[in-house]
Design an enzyme around this catalytic site. Structure first.
Site, short mmCIF file in Angstrom:
data_model
loop_
_atom_site.label_atom_id
_atom_site.label_comp_id
_atom_site.label_asym_id
_atom_site.label_seq_id
_atom_site.Cartn_x
_atom_site.Cartn_y
_atom_site.Cartn_z
N ALA A 155 0.85 -1.19 0.00
CA ALA A 155 0.00 0.00 0.00
C ALA A 155 0.89 1.24 0.00
CB ALA A 155 -0.87 -0.01 1.25
N GLY B 163 0.54 -5.11 0.72
CA GLY B 163 -0.60 -5.19 -0.19
C GLY B 163 -0.25 -5.89 -1.50
N GLU C 140 -0.60 -9.36 -0.83
CA GLU C 140 -2.03 -9.65 -0.65
C GLU C 140 -2.75 -9.75 -2.00
OE1 GLU C 140 -2.39 -6.39 2.22
OE2 GLU C 140 -3.22 -7.83 3.66
N GLU D 291 4.25 -5.39 7.07
CA GLU D 291 3.46 -4.29 7.64
C GLU D 291 3.89 -3.91 9.06
OE1 GLU D 291 2.25 -6.60 5.69
OE2 GLU D 291 0.64 -5.83 4.42
C1 3H9 Z 1 0.73 -2.31 3.35
O1 3H9 Z 1 0.96 -2.82 2.29
C2 3H9 Z 1 -0.62 -2.39 4.02
C3 3H9 Z 1 -1.55 -3.39 3.37
O2 3H9 Z 1 -1.45 -4.63 4.02
C4 3H9 Z 1 -2.99 -2.99 3.54
C5 3H9 Z 1 -3.50 -1.86 2.76
C6 3H9 Z 1 -4.98 -1.70 2.90
N1 3H9 Z 1 4.69 3.41 -0.05
O3 3H9 Z 1 13.43 1.81 -0.50
P1 3H9 Z 1 13.71 2.46 -1.80
C7 3H9 Z 1 9.20 4.52 -2.24
S1 3H9 Z 1 1.90 -1.40 4.20
C8 3H9 Z 1 5.13 4.56 -0.59
O4 3H9 Z 1 14.65 3.59 -1.84
P2 3H9 Z 1 14.84 -0.05 -2.71
C9 3H9 Z 1 10.35 5.05 -1.39
O5 3H9 Z 1 9.90 6.03 -0.48
C10 3H9 Z 1 3.31 -1.41 3.11
N2 3H9 Z 1 6.35 4.71 -1.13
O6 3H9 Z 1 14.14 1.38 -2.91
C11 3H9 Z 1 11.28 5.59 -2.46
O7 3H9 Z 1 10.76 6.81 -2.89
P3 3H9 Z 1 11.72 8.04 -3.37
C12 3H9 Z 1 4.07 -2.67 3.22
C13 3H9 Z 1 7.16 3.65 -1.11
O8 3H9 Z 1 14.96 -0.61 -4.07
C14 3H9 Z 1 11.11 4.58 -3.59
O9 3H9 Z 1 9.84 3.94 -3.37
N3 3H9 Z 1 5.26 -2.60 2.39
C15 3H9 Z 1 6.78 2.42 -0.55
O10 3H9 Z 1 16.02 0.07 -1.83
C16 3H9 Z 1 12.19 3.54 -3.66
O11 3H9 Z 1 12.28 2.92 -2.40
C17 3H9 Z 1 6.47 -2.28 2.87
O12 3H9 Z 1 6.66 -2.09 4.06
C18 3H9 Z 1 5.46 2.32 0.00
N4 3H9 Z 1 4.99 1.19 0.54
O13 3H9 Z 1 13.76 -0.90 -1.87
C19 3H9 Z 1 7.57 -2.22 1.86
N5 3H9 Z 1 7.80 1.54 -0.66
O14 3H9 Z 1 12.43 7.52 -4.59
C20 3H9 Z 1 8.32 -0.93 2.01
C21 3H9 Z 1 8.79 2.21 -1.28
O15 3H9 Z 1 10.78 9.15 -3.63
N6 3H9 Z 1 9.32 -0.73 0.96
N7 3H9 Z 1 8.42 3.48 -1.56
O16 3H9 Z 1 12.65 8.28 -2.21
C22 3H9 Z 1 10.50 -1.39 0.95
O17 3H9 Z 1 10.77 -2.27 1.74
C23 3H9 Z 1 11.52 -0.94 -0.08
O18 3H9 Z 1 11.18 0.34 -0.50
C24 3H9 Z 1 11.59 -1.86 -1.33
C25 3H9 Z 1 12.50 -1.19 -2.41
C26 3H9 Z 1 12.20 -3.21 -0.91
C27 3H9 Z 1 10.24 -2.07 -1.94
#
Ligand code: 3H9
Length: 479
Positions: free
Chosen positions: A60, A99, A102, A122
């Site tokens: 999400a 998500g 999911e 999450e």
């Molecule tokens: C969820 O899913 C809730 C659901 O169960 C229910 C919903 C109803 N949102 O880390 P990076 C951006 S909760 C917004 O540098 P990498 C990040 O800010 C979510 N933005 O790259 C950055 O932006 P910018 C559960 C996000 O390759 C850019 O993407 N998911 C999100 O080192 C690149 O990110 C997580 O907890 C996000 N969710 O790593 C996963 N994710 O370029 C969280 C990333 O403007 N994310 N961005 O600075 C991660 O673990 C890492 O970002 C990922 C990529 C491994 C994906």
């Protein structure tokens, strides 16, 4: 358009496209819901859903979490996929997190690329899965694995997901593999929501609760996730989803989730500014001067990141001490299963220990990590300056000394920066990049690139007493 659809011979291809990580916001949810209706209207045989840019979806969009949720909500979109008479197949490359996982679990089938990762992280953002994760995952992989994945939040690789029964196959080209799936086989797979919930196991929950209280003390989300999984076992599927959603919404606006979101985005904001991104020198060989606790930790971090590393010491006793300390770090990683024997052997092959500065002649980066004595630092930097290539970066791991003073005596002061690691250097995430008055953009950019390679969070600091971390520590101690 964040969701694009096309069909060929009754096969629908749905692309999730919200660069860079296909975060799921309102537009993407809306697009997915329209794709479900489109596939049903056109009576497609199957839909293959995948992410643009080699990433399925990172979850999400956490930027939306501070505002009230906007329809359509993810649980209803995923129910529409799960309940559709057109079977969906998730072709997962890169990551399917939160998500994103999911979405994949609401599909009839999941096929993963070998290097992809899937998980429900999450809790690391202070929330619990909010779109069916706590109900669908236990149905797919059983209680033990689901409790572990949801409460600890650690994603797993493709092979582990395959063994756990979370994905049906691991294929180099998951989209092509999804196309090749036999229609009859696909037709026989029961929608996830119709799977039986696993039987309750009170002992498992008791042990998990104790484990979380010890390992994630003070954190609300892991324990709430555990409660939600447990309560969901005795509820009909759609009611389990409703109680999950309620807890997700409650936690999302709470102080712990807000704080963890702040940390998440602050860490991302700390990466290299745009004007410095493409200037970095490619570092293949790095030199660490000084093999004490700090130097050995830095050398180990560089080895673990795949670099060729030379450790320079003053004498044979110093070399022996460095070798022993690095050896202990390798042993610890082996014991904890972070590396295997082959990786340990490869790390040893990439390491050289020497008293000869001529060994630094082919390195692109040197980090001096000797004790805090300006005269000794001057001497070491001068020796490195004399033998290293003209464009190599010279870094100091000093905690307090003046980086400008160190640079001033060199022929080219622009190549000097501070790279301030925190002990234990191979574990602590923070790396302060200290910018001297004359440090070049190229040298600073190389520092940022190194931080990325080492999996550390870079923070740019100016030259001052204690830089940032130690100044904070000083105030903290005072208080
Ligand atoms: C969820 O899913 C809730 C659901 O169960 C229910 C919903 C109803 N949102 O880390 P990076 C951006 S909760 C917004 O540098 P990498 C990040 O800010 C979510 N933005 O790259 C950055 O932006 P910018 C559960 C996000 O390759 C850019 O993407 N998911 C999100 O080192 C690149 O990110 C997580 O907890 C996000 N969710 O790593 C996963 N994710 O370029 C969280 C990333 O403007 N994310 N961005 O600075 C991660 O673990 C890492 O970002 C990922 C990529 C491994 C994906």
């Amino acid at each position: 358009m964040q969701v694009t659809m096309r069909s060929e011979n009754h096969v629908g291809y749905v692309t999730l496209s919200n660069p860079p990580v296909n975060a799921i916001g309102q537009a993407l949810r809306q697009g997915l819901l329209e794709a479900v209706r489109w596939a049903e209207r056109d009576r497609l045989d199957r839909v293959i859903v995948f992410g643009a840019g080699g990433v399925f979806a990172a979850g999400a969009d956490a930027k939306e979490f501070d505002s009230p949720p906007q329809a359509p909500h993810l649980p209803e979109v995923l129910n529409a996929i799960d309940e559709s008479f057109v079977p969906w197949i998730a072709a997962i490359e890169g990551v399917a997190l939160g998500g994103g996982a999911e979405i994949a679990m609401a599909c009839r089938m999941r096929i993963m690329a070998p290097d992809a990762r899937i998980g429900l992280p999450e809790v690391t953002l202070g929330v619990i899965p909010g779109a069916g994760g706590t109900a669908r995952l236990p149905r797919l992989v059983g209680l033990q694995k689901a409790v572990e994945m949801i409460t600890m939040g650690k994603p797993i690789g493709a092979q582990e997901a395959r063994s756990a029964g979370l994905v049906h196959a691991v294929e180099d080209d998951p989209i092509e593999a999804a196309f090749m799936v036999n229609s009859e086989e696909l037709g026989c797979i029961v929608p996830t929501w119709e799977f039986h919930a696993p039987a309750h196991d009170p002992d498992l929950f008791r042990m998990a609760r104790e484990n979380l209280k010890a390992k994630m003390a003070g954190q609300e989300a892991p324990l709430r996730a555990l409660e939600v999984i447990e309560a969901g076992l005795s509820l009909p599927f759609h009611q389990a989803l409703m109680q999950e959603r309620q807890v997700f919404l409650e936690l999302k606006t709470g102080p712990q989730a807000k704080a963890l979101r702040h940390i998440f985005f602050a860490q991302r904001a700390a990466k290299a500014p745009a004007h410095l991104r493409d200037l970095a020198l490619e570092v293949r060989h790095a030199v660490v001067v000084g093999g004490g606790t700090m130097g050995a930790g830095i050398a180990y971090a560089l080895l673990a990141a795949g670099l060729q590393v030379t450790v320079l010491e003053a004498d044979a006793a110093g070399l022996q001490r460095a070798e022993d300390t690095i050896g202990k770090l390798t042993e610890a990683s082996l014991k904890r299963g972070i590396i295997d024997a082959a990786q340990a052997a490869d790390q040893r092959r990439r390491m050289t220990l020497s008293t000869e500065y001529s060994e630094a002649a082919s390195a692109q980066l040197a980090i001096e990590a000797v004790f805090e004595d300006m005269a000794v630092k001057h001497e070491i930097l001068a020796k490195l300056d004399a033998v290293m290539p003209a464009d190599a970066v010279l870094a100091t791991n000093t905690s307090y000394l003046d980086v400008n003073e160190m640079a001033a005596r060199l022929m080219d002061p622009t190549r000097v920066i501070g790279l301030h690691f925190f002990a234990p250097a191979h574990i602590m995430k923070l790396l302060e990049i200290v910018q001297g008055a004359q440090s070049s953009d190229r040298a600073i950019s190389t520092g940022y690139a190194l931080a990325k390679r080492l999996g550390k969070v870079p923070v740019l600091a100016g030259v001052c007493d204690g830089f940032i971390g130690n100044r904070i520590l000083a105030r903290y101690r005072e208080a």
